[in-house]
Motif scaffolding. Structure first.
Motif, PDB file in Angstrom:
ATOM      1  N   GLY A  97       0.856  -1.174   0.000  1.00 32.09           N
ATOM      2  CA  GLY A  97       0.000   0.000   0.000  1.00 32.09           C
ATOM      3  C   GLY A  97       0.892   1.223   0.000  1.00 32.09           C
ATOM      4  N   VAL A  98       0.417   2.306  -0.604  1.00 30.80           N
ATOM      5  CA  VAL A  98       1.210   3.532  -0.695  1.00 30.80           C
ATOM      6  C   VAL A  98       0.362   4.716  -0.266  1.00 30.80           C
ATOM      7  CG1 VAL A  98       2.503   5.080  -2.211  1.00 30.80           C
ATOM      8  CG2 VAL A  98       2.560   2.608  -2.622  1.00 30.80           C
ATOM      9  N   THR A  99       0.894   5.494   0.649  1.00 31.96           N
ATOM     10  CA  THR A  99       0.278   6.763   1.028  1.00 31.96           C
ATOM     11  C   THR A  99       1.286   7.857   0.738  1.00 31.96           C
ATOM     12  OG1 THR A  99      -1.081   5.767   2.756  1.00 31.96           O
ATOM     13  CG2 THR A  99      -0.699   8.125   2.906  1.00 31.96           C
ATOM     14  N   GLY A 100       0.953   8.734  -0.201  1.00 34.05           N
ATOM     15  CA  GLY A 100       1.885   9.746  -0.662  1.00 34.05           C
ATOM     16  C   GLY A 100       1.921  10.964   0.229  1.00 34.05           C
ATOM     17  N   GLN A 101       2.698  11.959  -0.208  1.00 32.92           N
ATOM     18  CA  GLN A 101       2.860  13.181   0.574  1.00 32.92           C
ATOM     19  C   GLN A 101       1.545  13.929   0.715  1.00 32.92           C
ATOM     20  OE1 GLN A 101       5.918  15.638  -1.118  1.00 32.92           O
ATOM     21  NE2 GLN A 101       7.436  13.986  -1.172  1.00 32.92           N
ATOM     22  N   PHE A 102       0.686  13.807  -0.281  1.00 26.15           N
ATOM     23  CA  PHE A 102      -0.570  14.537  -0.270  1.00 26.15           C
ATOM     24  C   PHE A 102      -1.720  13.547  -0.313  1.00 26.15           C
ATOM     25  CE2 PHE A 102       2.707  17.002  -2.406  1.00 26.15           C
ATOM     26  CZ  PHE A 102       2.726  18.141  -1.610  1.00 26.15           C
ATOM     27  N   SER A 103      -2.754  13.840   0.443  1.00 21.97           N
ATOM     28  CA  SER A 103      -3.874  12.920   0.587  1.00 21.97           C
ATOM     29  C   SER A 103      -4.556  12.649  -0.743  1.00 21.97           C
ATOM     30  CB  SER A 103      -4.881  13.515   1.581  1.00 21.97           C
ATOM     31  OG  SER A 103      -6.054  12.740   1.607  1.00 21.97           O
ATOM     32  N   ASP A 162      -6.891   8.402   4.816  1.00 25.85           N
ATOM     33  CA  ASP A 162      -5.968   8.048   3.747  1.00 25.85           C
ATOM     34  C   ASP A 162      -5.284   6.711   4.032  1.00 25.85           C
ATOM     35  OD1 ASP A 162      -4.927   8.712   1.270  1.00 25.85           O
ATOM     36  OD2 ASP A 162      -3.237   9.827   2.074  1.00 25.85           O
ATOM     37  N   ILE A 163      -4.800   6.548   5.258  1.00 29.92           N
ATOM     38  CA  ILE A 163      -4.131   5.297   5.622  1.00 29.92           C
ATOM     39  C   ILE A 163      -5.144   4.156   5.717  1.00 29.92           C
ATOM     40  CG2 ILE A 163      -2.809   4.117   7.421  1.00 29.92           C
ATOM     41  CD1 ILE A 163      -1.290   6.640   7.902  1.00 29.92           C
ATOM     42  N   ALA A 164      -6.342   4.438   6.227  1.00 29.18           N
ATOM     43  CA  ALA A 164      -7.387   3.410   6.270  1.00 29.18           C
ATOM     44  C   ALA A 164      -7.690   2.903   4.865  1.00 29.18           C
ATOM     45  CB  ALA A 164      -8.644   3.968   6.930  1.00 29.18           C
ATOM     46  N   PHE A 175       4.211   1.901   2.184  1.00 25.55           N
ATOM     47  CA  PHE A 175       5.102   3.024   1.954  1.00 25.55           C
ATOM     48  C   PHE A 175       4.392   4.297   2.396  1.00 25.55           C
ATOM     49  CE2 PHE A 175       6.455  -0.223  -1.026  1.00 25.55           C
ATOM     50  CZ  PHE A 175       7.842  -0.174  -0.942  1.00 25.55           C
ATOM     51  N   LEU A 176       4.975   4.995   3.347  1.00 24.01           N
ATOM     52  CA  LEU A 176       4.409   6.246   3.853  1.00 24.01           C
ATOM     53  C   LEU A 176       5.381   7.371   3.517  1.00 24.01           C
ATOM     54  CD1 LEU A 176       3.166   5.118   7.399  1.00 24.01           C
ATOM     55  CD2 LEU A 176       1.845   5.286   5.281  1.00 24.01           C
ATOM     56  N   PHE A 206       7.818   1.464   5.282  1.00 27.61           N
ATOM     57  CA  PHE A 206       8.917   2.233   4.688  1.00 27.61           C
ATOM     58  C   PHE A 206       8.499   3.690   4.775  1.00 27.61           C
ATOM     59  CE2 PHE A 206      12.559   2.193   1.630  1.00 27.61           C
ATOM     60  CZ  PHE A 206      12.563   3.535   1.299  1.00 27.61           C
ATOM     61  N   LEU A 207       9.231   4.465   5.572  1.00 23.52           N
ATOM     62  CA  LEU A 207       8.834   5.820   5.916  1.00 23.52           C
ATOM     63  C   LEU A 207       9.836   6.837   5.395  1.00 23.52           C
ATOM     64  CD1 LEU A 207       7.092   7.770   7.848  1.00 23.52           C
ATOM     65  CD2 LEU A 207       8.813   7.220   9.578  1.00 23.52           C
ATOM     66  N   THR A 208       9.333   7.850   4.688  1.00 22.39           N
ATOM     67  CA  THR A 208      10.148   9.040   4.474  1.00 22.39           C
ATOM     68  C   THR A 208       9.499  10.145   5.285  1.00 22.39           C
ATOM     69  OG1 THR A 208       8.979  10.048   2.582  1.00 22.39           O
ATOM     70  CG2 THR A 208      10.553   8.274   2.105  1.00 22.39           C
ATOM     71  N   THR A 209      10.312  11.009   5.841  1.00 20.18           N
ATOM     72  CA  THR A 209       9.750  12.036   6.718  1.00 20.18           C
ATOM     73  C   THR A 209      10.586  13.298   6.684  1.00 20.18           C
ATOM     74  OG1 THR A 209       9.110  12.566   8.999  1.00 20.18           O
ATOM     75  CG2 THR A 209      10.979  11.081   8.708  1.00 20.18           C
TER      76      THR A 209
END
Length: 351
Positions: A97-103, A162-164, A175-176, A206-209
């Motif tokens: 699953g992928v959650t990008g920088q913007f919802s 978004d994550i749900a 990937f967050l 996998f987190l970028t922050t």
């Protein structure tokens, strides 16, 4: 927020997942003559949080896009969930699953409708889609707002939705990409709790922050990406130990005590104006005891003692050499899409 998302439904993925969830060997990517990734290697264990840090344009988002099949690499090999990213893209997409920088939430429809739309895209039956939707809305504390348009949600609520939505397909790897950007401190801490509970359930993150304290708080391992290469990798504590600069600072109100301390202590940096002394120190108990013993032996009492040990900010500056830590990646150059919105690909392609 509910106390747990541990029972988030995860569909049967068949055989046991590999012990290494994500690996990369010599991964390369260039835009024109600019090498964004110049042969990076990764090995991320299953059920862990891995954080990728780096200055603007370092290649964090490009790495996420390659590993999530949204972008092809120019060289090297990547394996995600036991599948080759280049040759088995569809199998990779089914596992992640992928959650990008913007919802990617559609604000024109309700939270519940967003969830059901995602269930339809995963080809769940209507009955299963309703069950999964209800369960995830409850777990993410969105039941009361489920019937309201998502455009009325706060930033934290939209991020939780978004994550749900990402979890509808039961991914074992998520990937967050900067998941807490723009959130207030309470919402950010709530998101951290969600991430911890997902990992406790065996999910790999996998987190970028852009928040260095976020990586310090969450990640089992951290890599710093700079000039297309992994500059360093390890636990937060391992990375902090490679950077010099720890010190003890003593402040005095009595000029006589200050002058006596200068004589009693070695390798001090004086600040006569503020009556303060700085001594190199690793911050250990033994080092602090040595300083205090010498002061006691000379009959000197400091008014204030502070200890500074290197943090991830220090690590970031030391390893990258330039740039300001804590900034999101951005690029406006049409030929350099490194920092483009993660949603430039349909989100359902990797849900």
């Amino acid at each position: 927020m509910p106390s747990s998302v541990m029972s988030t439904p995860i569909r049967d993925a068949g055989p046991q997942p590999p012990s290494i969830a994500i690996s990369a060997d010599g991964l390369r990517k260039s835009y024109g003559d600019k090498a964004v990734l110049d042969g990076i290697d990764l090995s991320i264990p299953t059920g862990s949080v891995f954080a990728l840090l780096g200055p603007n344009g370092a290649g964090k988002t490009t790495t996420v896009k390659i590993l999530s099949t949204l972008l092809g690499a120019d060289g090297g090999r990547a394996v995600v969930a036991g599948h080759d990213v280049a040759g088995e893209a569809q199998a990779v997409r089914a596992a992640i699953g992928v959650t990008g920088q913007f919802s990617a939430v559609d604000g024109l429809i309700t939270g519940e409708e967003n969830m059901r739309l995602m269930a339809d895209l995963h080809h769940l039956s209507k009955r299963e889609g309703r069950r999964v939707t209800a369960e995830l809305l409850r777990r993410f504390d969105l039941e009361e707002a489920a019937k309201k348009p998502a455009s009325t949600y706060s930033g934290g609520m939209r991020r939780r939705l978004d994550i749900a939505m990402t979890l509808v397909g039961g991914p074992r790897i998520i990937f967050l990409d900067e998941p807490t950007t723009g959130l207030d401190p309470r919402s950010r801490h709530n998101m951290w709790q969600i991430i911890r509970e997902l990992v406790a359930d065996g999910v790999t993150v996998f987190l970028t922050t852009q928040y260095l304290e976020e990586a310090d708080e969450l990640a089992d391992r951290i890599a710093v990406l700079n000039d297309g290469k992994i500059a360093a990798e390890g636990t937060a504590e391992e990375l902090k130990r490679i950077v010099p600069g720890g010190h003890v600072k003593l402040r005095f109100s009595d000029p006589s005590a200050y002058r006596s301390a200068v004589t009693a202590l070695d390798e001090v940096v004086r600040d006569d104006e503020s009556l303060s002394l700085t001594l190199p120190s690793d911050g250990s108990q033994r080092a602090l005891r040595s300083v205090l013993d010498r002061l006691d032996a000379a009959g000197i009492e400091a008014d204030e003692l502070t200890v500074h040990t290197p943090d991830l900010d220090d690590v970031f500056f030391a390893l990258t050499g330039s740039g300001k830590p804590g900034q999101a990646e951005r690029s406006t150059h049409p030929d350099h899409p490194e920092q483009s919105d993660q949603n430039d690909q349909p989100k359902e392609a990797v849900r």
